[in-house]
Design a protein around this motif. Structure first.
Motif, short mmCIF file in Angstrom:
data_model
loop_
_atom_site.label_atom_id
_atom_site.label_comp_id
_atom_site.label_asym_id
_atom_site.label_seq_id
_atom_site.Cartn_x
_atom_site.Cartn_y
_atom_site.Cartn_z
N ASN A 158 -20.55 39.34 100.94
CA ASN A 158 -21.85 39.05 101.56
C ASN A 158 -22.45 40.24 102.29
OD1 ASN A 158 -21.84 36.33 100.73
ND2 ASN A 158 -20.57 35.73 102.47
N ASN A 159 -21.60 41.09 102.87
CA ASN A 159 -22.11 42.17 103.71
C ASN A 159 -22.01 43.55 103.07
OD1 ASN A 159 -22.52 40.21 105.74
ND2 ASN A 159 -20.44 40.49 106.51
N GLU A 160 -21.13 43.70 102.08
CA GLU A 160 -20.95 45.00 101.44
C GLU A 160 -20.85 44.80 99.93
OE1 GLU A 160 -17.79 47.40 103.31
OE2 GLU A 160 -17.64 45.81 104.81
N ARG A 161 -21.89 44.23 99.35
CA ARG A 161 -21.84 43.86 97.93
C ARG A 161 -21.55 45.08 97.04
NH1 ARG A 161 -23.82 39.65 94.62
NH2 ARG A 161 -23.16 40.14 92.50
N GLU A 162 -22.12 46.21 97.36
CA GLU A 162 -21.89 47.40 96.55
C GLU A 162 -20.41 47.80 96.57
OE1 GLU A 162 -23.40 52.07 96.28
OE2 GLU A 162 -24.54 50.60 97.47
N ASN A 163 -19.80 47.75 97.75
CA ASN A 163 -18.37 48.07 97.84
C ASN A 163 -17.53 47.02 97.12
OD1 ASN A 163 -18.53 50.47 99.27
ND2 ASN A 163 -18.48 49.47 101.26
N TYR A 164 -17.93 45.77 97.24
CA TYR A 164 -17.18 44.69 96.58
C TYR A 164 -17.14 44.92 95.07
CZ TYR A 164 -15.65 39.91 95.52
OH TYR A 164 -14.95 38.81 95.08
N GLU A 165 -18.28 45.30 94.50
CA GLU A 165 -18.32 45.58 93.06
C GLU A 165 -17.49 46.82 92.72
OE1 GLU A 165 -22.36 45.78 91.80
OE2 GLU A 165 -22.78 43.67 92.24
N LYS A 166 -17.49 47.78 93.62
CA LYS A 166 -16.70 49.00 93.39
C LYS A 166 -15.20 48.67 93.42
CE LYS A 166 -16.48 52.05 96.69
NZ LYS A 166 -16.87 53.11 97.66
N TYR A 167 -14.82 47.73 94.28
CA TYR A 167 -13.41 47.33 94.38
C TYR A 167 -12.97 46.40 93.25
CZ TYR A 167 -13.94 48.73 99.34
OH TYR A 167 -14.19 49.40 100.50
N TRP A 168 -13.93 45.79 92.55
CA TRP A 168 -13.61 44.64 91.71
C TRP A 168 -12.51 44.92 90.69
CZ3 TRP A 168 -13.60 39.72 91.93
CH2 TRP A 168 -13.35 38.97 90.79
N ASP A 169 -12.58 46.05 89.99
CA ASP A 169 -11.59 46.31 88.95
C ASP A 169 -10.17 46.33 89.51
OD1 ASP A 169 -13.59 46.43 87.13
OD2 ASP A 169 -13.58 48.60 86.87
N ASP A 170 -10.02 46.72 90.78
CA ASP A 170 -8.70 46.76 91.41
C ASP A 170 -8.27 45.39 91.93
OD1 ASP A 170 -7.69 49.65 91.54
OD2 ASP A 170 -9.75 49.87 92.22
N ILE A 171 -9.21 44.64 92.48
CA ILE A 171 -8.83 43.37 93.10
C ILE A 171 -8.93 42.18 92.15
CG2 ILE A 171 -9.53 44.22 95.36
CD1 ILE A 171 -12.01 42.48 95.20
N ALA A 172 -9.58 42.37 90.99
CA ALA A 172 -9.75 41.26 90.05
C ALA A 172 -8.43 40.64 89.62
CB ALA A 172 -10.56 41.72 88.84
N PRO A 173 -7.39 41.42 89.25
CA PRO A 173 -6.13 40.78 88.84
C PRO A 173 -5.55 39.88 89.93
CG PRO A 173 -6.12 43.10 88.24
CD PRO A 173 -7.32 42.89 89.11
N PHE A 174 -5.63 40.34 91.17
CA PHE A 174 -5.12 39.55 92.29
C PHE A 174 -5.91 38.25 92.45
CE2 PHE A 174 -6.94 38.86 96.53
CZ PHE A 174 -5.94 38.08 97.08
N ILE A 175 -7.24 38.33 92.41
CA ILE A 175 -8.07 37.14 92.60
C ILE A 175 -7.86 36.16 91.44
CG2 ILE A 175 -10.45 36.31 92.68
CD1 ILE A 175 -11.19 38.78 94.25
N LYS A 176 -7.82 36.67 90.22
CA LYS A 176 -7.65 35.80 89.06
C LYS A 176 -6.28 35.12 89.08
CE LYS A 176 -10.83 38.57 86.27
NZ LYS A 176 -10.96 39.56 85.18
#
Length: 619
Positions: free
Chosen positions: A361-379
């Motif tokens: 909500n507050n750092e959408r650009e950073n969230y998208e930048k992190y996504w490839d790294d955090i996606a396996p954990f979230i999924k």
């Protein structure tokens, strides 16, 4: 019928305790140092209540290794013991001094959670590595006399007046011949770093006076504590800097790639919980990299990756959890799975999802930048814990082949509510090109966990379907109806190819440069991939592909005008290209492809396919 009592002989039970009390022998050092820490903490509590004299002595725990004498000593300046207390707490197996102390002073102000021991058995872990153990102790109590106790790990022991002149306790282990590894200073230093790295009082190994260092040189190792008594997780989050978080991460995990972000846990009610969870960078973007979450009890290391406390999917993270309220069994190595533990686990999960929402909500650009790294954990978290999915489903992203990220709900879908996806950008490059040329979108789902995640999403979101980009020629890339001659073209091509078991169809594709594409039916392909993943079971048959000829392609249009041999050569080559666009060729297929490529090069140069002489212009 009569009643009786089961007889338990101490001669038999003590060897069992020595052998089976702990799963790892090196736990003994943690137990002895923990006892020293308890002794110092108790003295501070008593002094704070006016029941013990205060002095200026700095608390310490010393560990000495004497290879020549074959002894290992643990010494502290805590409250010590009287002869009566030694008899009570040492010789009565399973009588807990810590438990009695907490019970006695539970109504006094202070933090009783600081006392580590719970069951009074830790001391006997020393006999796992020692033939003989001695205790020299002097109580803080006025006019107390020093006490000496010794035992060879049997039911008998000796106790009498000792020679110690200062308050505290020294435990001396005479290391047995089979356990000489525990006389190596490097081995003991490693054990202290593992189990006692964050104990609340300074621990010195073979301490030496600072003045032994020459001017301009670093102080000897023995004059520096081996532990950090003030770990970062004890500080309030508002008092911690980015540099401190990153430095602590490197110190703890020896990972010099800075973490993406972190969650600082600081809970006092309804349970006591502190810690820091780091989201690490994923070095491997294809496979899930295991994390490491260390569990502590009052700054004493218990174990790594205890899924009863830390949900299994969070074990992909790195970090520390310190929770004095956790119920531990006799070895402090395995947790009792009760309601309190479940509450702690749910709280940690909630804090993680809250942090993810905060960044989204507050750092959408950073969230998208992190996504490839955090996606396996979230999924993985969504698959393992459906309540976690309900918390984060609005912030699950899909990566687009056109760049950028969209949420699951915002990602473009076709008229049948299908999301097209790519599992390998290289192998499926021609399909990606077809989509891009038509301004269409597909999701990039190339991680090994994505096949499971897709099935999970289809289970949770009944109206949503995922179709791999090579599973169907969608309306997005078809250019109207095939026409009346499509069936004849397909039949003729199949005859030229000589593959009776291959399904061939003809369609009009918007991209005329592509002669053909190979399609694999979605469900059959998924079943085959799942079978391959679980080795040992019967392998599923390879899915039968469907070859789609492009009626708009000039080579396909020219096939009926060519001689049979040349048409057959081009047909087989078109089939090769279609396969290459979908999967790697086998060794035999690649050999045939290279041979046909050479023939086509010869024809392009105006030479005969076999002799190298000029080929006739027409057949």
């Amino acid at each position: 019928m009569r009643e009786g009592n089961i007889q338990v002989h101490s001669d038999n039970i003590l060897p069992i305790i020595k052998k089976w009390l702990y799963s790892d022998k090196d736990i003994f050092l943690r137990e002895l140092v923990s006892n020293s820490s308890d002794a110092i903490r108790k003295l501070e509590r008593l002094a704070g209540m006016g029941e013990a004299e205060k002095d200026d002595a700095k608390p310490f725990i010393h560990v000495f290794v004497d290879k020549d004498d074959k002894t290992l000593r643990v010494e502290d300046n805590g409250l010590g013991m009287t002869e009566e207390e030694v008899e009570k707490y040492i010789t009565q197996v399973a009588f807990s001094g810590a438990e009695e102390f907490v019970k006695k002073y539970k109504d006094q102000p202070g933090d009783e959670g600081g006392i580590i021991g719970h069951f009074g058995l830790g001391f006997y872990s020393a006999f796992m590595v020692a033939d003989k153990v001695e205790i020299d102790t002097l109580s803080y109590q006025k006019d107390a006399k020093p006490v000496h106790w010794q035992s060879k790990g049997e039911s008998a022991y000796e106790i009498g007046e000792g020679t110690r002149t200062t308050r505290g306790t020294t435990v001396t282990l005479h290391i047995s011949g089979e356990e000489v590894e525990f006389l190596e200073e490097g081995r003991i230093r490693g054990m202290l770093r593992k189990y006692c790295q964050f104990m609340p009082y300074e621990i010195f190994l073979n301490p030496k006076a600072p003045e032994e260092a020459k001017e301009g040189e670093e102080a000897p190792a023995g004059s520096r504590p081996v532990n950090n008594p003030h770990p970062l997780w004890l500080k309030a989050p508002k008092d911690c800097t980015k540099e401190e978080y990153e430095q602590f991460y490197t110190e703890l995990f020896m990972d010099f790639n800075p973490p993406l972000f972190w969650i600082h846990l600081n809970v006092d009610y309804p349970f006591n919980l502190k810690g820091i969870l780091y989201f690490p960078q994923q070095a491997d973007k294809v496979e899930v990299q295991p994390g490491e979450v260390k569990l502590y009890n009052n700054q004493v290391y218990i174990a790594d990756n205890i899924k009863e406390v830390v949900p299994e999917f969070l074990l992909l993270l790195k970090g520390v959890i310190d929770c004095p309220d956790l119920p531990l069994n006799v070895s402090r190595s395995f947790l009792q799975n009760d309601g309190d533990v479940q509450k702690i686990s749910r709280h940690i999960t909630k804090k993680v999802s809250d942090k993810l929402h905060e960044i989204f909500n507050n750092e959408r650009e950073n969230y998208e930048k992190y996504w490839d790294d955090i996606a396996p954990f979230i999924k993985f978290g969504c698959i393992r814990d459906e309540s976690f999915y309900e918390r984060v489903k609005d912030i699950v992203l899909l990566k687009s082949i056109n760049g950028g990220y969209k949420t699951l709900m915002d990602f473009p879908k076709d008229k049948d509510n299908q999301i097209f996806y790519v599992s390998n950008l290289d192998l499926q490059a021609q399909y990606v090109r077809l989509f891009k040329e038509e301004g269409k979108d597909a999701a990039v789902l190339s991680h090994m966990i994505d096949s499971h995640f897709i099935s999970f999403l289809e289970y949770k979101e009944k109206e949503m379907k995922f179709v791999r980009i090579d599973a169907d020629i969608s309306y997005a890339v078809k250019d109207g109806e095939a026409g009346g001659n499509a069936e004849a073209v397909a039949s003729s091509f199949k005859e030229l190819l000589g593959k009776d078991d291959l399904t061939v169809k003809a369609e009009r594709l918007k991209n005329s440069a592509t002669p053909a594409v190979m399609l694999l039916e979605e469900n059959a392909r998924r079943f085959q991939e799942m079978s391959r993943m679980y080795q040992g079971g019967p392998a599923a048959p390879a899915p039968q592909g469907t070859l789609i000829l492009n009626l708009e392609n000039s080579v396909v249009q020219a096939l009926p005008t060519l001689g049979k041999d040349r048409a057959a050569l081009l047909s087989r080559y078109i089939y090769d290209l279609a396969q290459l666009g979908q999967k790697p060729l086998t060794a035999e297929e690649m050999s045939g492809f290279m041979e046909r490529s050479a023939k086509l090069l010869a024809l392009a140069a105006g030479q005969s396919e076999t002799s190298g002489t000029a080929a006739p212009e027409k057949e």
